[in-house]
Scaffold this active site. Structure first.
Site: not given
Length: 384
Positions: A52, A212, A219, A222, A228
């Site tokens: 991370e 995205c 899209c 998606c 959205c």
DNA sequence: CAAACGTGGCA
DNA sequence: TTGCCAAGTTT
């Protein structure tokens, strides 16, 4: 239908998409069937923490080989806490934002206290509270949230670039004000799935990476299309609003490769609190207006090392772009004339044989120089 | 709080 | 080729 009315629908759609399309192959993540990664790789708070931090402002593709090298050199927290910063920087070399390695080094000492001596192999010994993780240097709220949700499957929200982009589009939040930032954190907290927060957060990041995307988002495939607002009413690419691009100033830098009679080369270690602190470099500095680059090198080596050199042939020049400036390096071979070199603007000086340069961590601009120097000296070295 | 901070991938 | 920008944090 909006995000407020249907958090559960959003969660379900996203998790369903994740089961099919998630990046279960990421080395430090649990596999799809819930098994740990294959041998040589590990799922552990330790490995997740390192991953991370490496992933801050750095692409997954770039991180993976670095993470594997790291886990091989420093397989556990105990090994890491005993290691020298310079060894960490050797592994970090080329990854950028070198203060991250330094902060990992500092954090390792604190984590040893949190976890307890010789307990670091047991995930249950590791802290799982947001406050504990955020108290560590180099770990902010988002990285802490990623670590905790990934390692312990606890519902801790994240807000990295991917999640910011997804939530900005879902809600059609345009501006990057501090208030919008707070809103986005609230949505990330509200949205996080309580049953499988690990998968949910990973699903958000994978959606951001695969569907995205910043440019040309897919899209049509998606799972959140219907929720959205940016897709329904506007153009998703307009969210979040882009920062004004600032012009990077260009500076001329003169670098001296100073050789002594033994054919050794003078290198210096950057000050601990400067940028790229702890990394090694070739001495030199900024050109002053109306100064020749040869004069720059003479002056800088006098100021920073207290030595007089004879500036000889030019080895190469090249441009290197940093985050906020561009530097034009001009590198000359120099002969050491007089004065005992002192680290007046660095923490350490060393004369090294050119074939030993790869034992030291150098930032990228300097590895370009090393590579050219080795070509010049006809030293075959596959490591560079 | 706006600015600083490294690098390689990619269009 | 040039410019954008990626799993952010610190000061």
């Amino acid at each position: 239908m909006g995000i407020f009315d249907s958090p559960q629908d959003i969660q379900n759609s996203l998790l369903e998409w994740f089961r099919e399309n998630g990046r279960y192959w990421i080395p430090w993540k649990l596999k799809k069937d819930g098994s740990v990664p294959r041998s040589g790789e590990s799922i552990s708070p330790y490995g997740i923490w390192i991953a991370e931090v490496m992933l801050q402002q750095t692409q997954l593709k770039v991180v993976i080989p670095y993470w594997k090298k790291w886990m091989k050199c420093f397989p556990t927290l105990s090994y890491l806490a005993e290691a020298d910063l310079e060894n960490l920087l050797m592994i970090w070399q080329g990854l950028g934002y070198y203060s991250r390695a330094k902060r990992i080094h500092q954090s390792s000492k604190i984590l040893v206290e949190f976890v307890g001596k010789n307990r670091d192999q047991d995930p249950d010994s590791w802290p799982n509270q947001i406050d504990k993780w955020m108290s560590l240097p180099g770990i902010g709220r988002s990285t802490a949230g990623s670590i905790i949700s990934s390692a312990f499957d606890l519902p801790t929200p994240i807000l990295d670039g991917n999640v910011k982009r997804i939530l900005s589009r879902l809600l059609a939040i345009e501006r990057k004000s501090i208030r919008d930032e707070r809103k986005l954190w609230e949505f990330s907290s509200l949205l996080i799935e309580r049953q499988s927060p690990r998968d949910f957060n990973q699903a958000l990041m994978d959606l951001g990476a695969i569907i995205c995307t910043p440019k040309n988002p897919s899209c049509s495939s998606c799972p959140l299309q219907n929720f959205c607002v940016a897709y329904t009413k506007y153009d998703p690419e307009d969210f979040p609003k882009k920062e004004m691009t600032k012009i990077k100033p260009l500076q001329e830098i003169g670098i001296g490769l100073v050789f002594n009679q033994k054919g050794e080369l003078l290198i210096d270690q950057r000050l601990e609190n400067s940028s790229m602190g702890g990394m090694w470099e070739f001495p030199g500095g900024k050109k002053i207006p109306n100064e020749s680059i040869v004069k720059t090198i003479e002056r800088e080596l006098k100021e920073e090392l207290g030595i007089v050199v004879n500036v000889g042939e030019k080895l190469l020049s090249f441009e290197h772009a940093y985050t906020h400036k561009r530097l034009n390096f001009t590198v000359h071979i120099c002969a050491w004339i007089s004065g005992q070199p002192k680290p007046l603007a660095s923490q350490k000086l060393l004369w090294v044989s050119p074939d030993k340069l790869f034992d030291f961590p150098f930032p990228a601009a300097n590895t370009k120089i090393i590579s050219e120097l080795h070509k010049h000296l006809c030293i075959g070295n596959k490591n560079l």
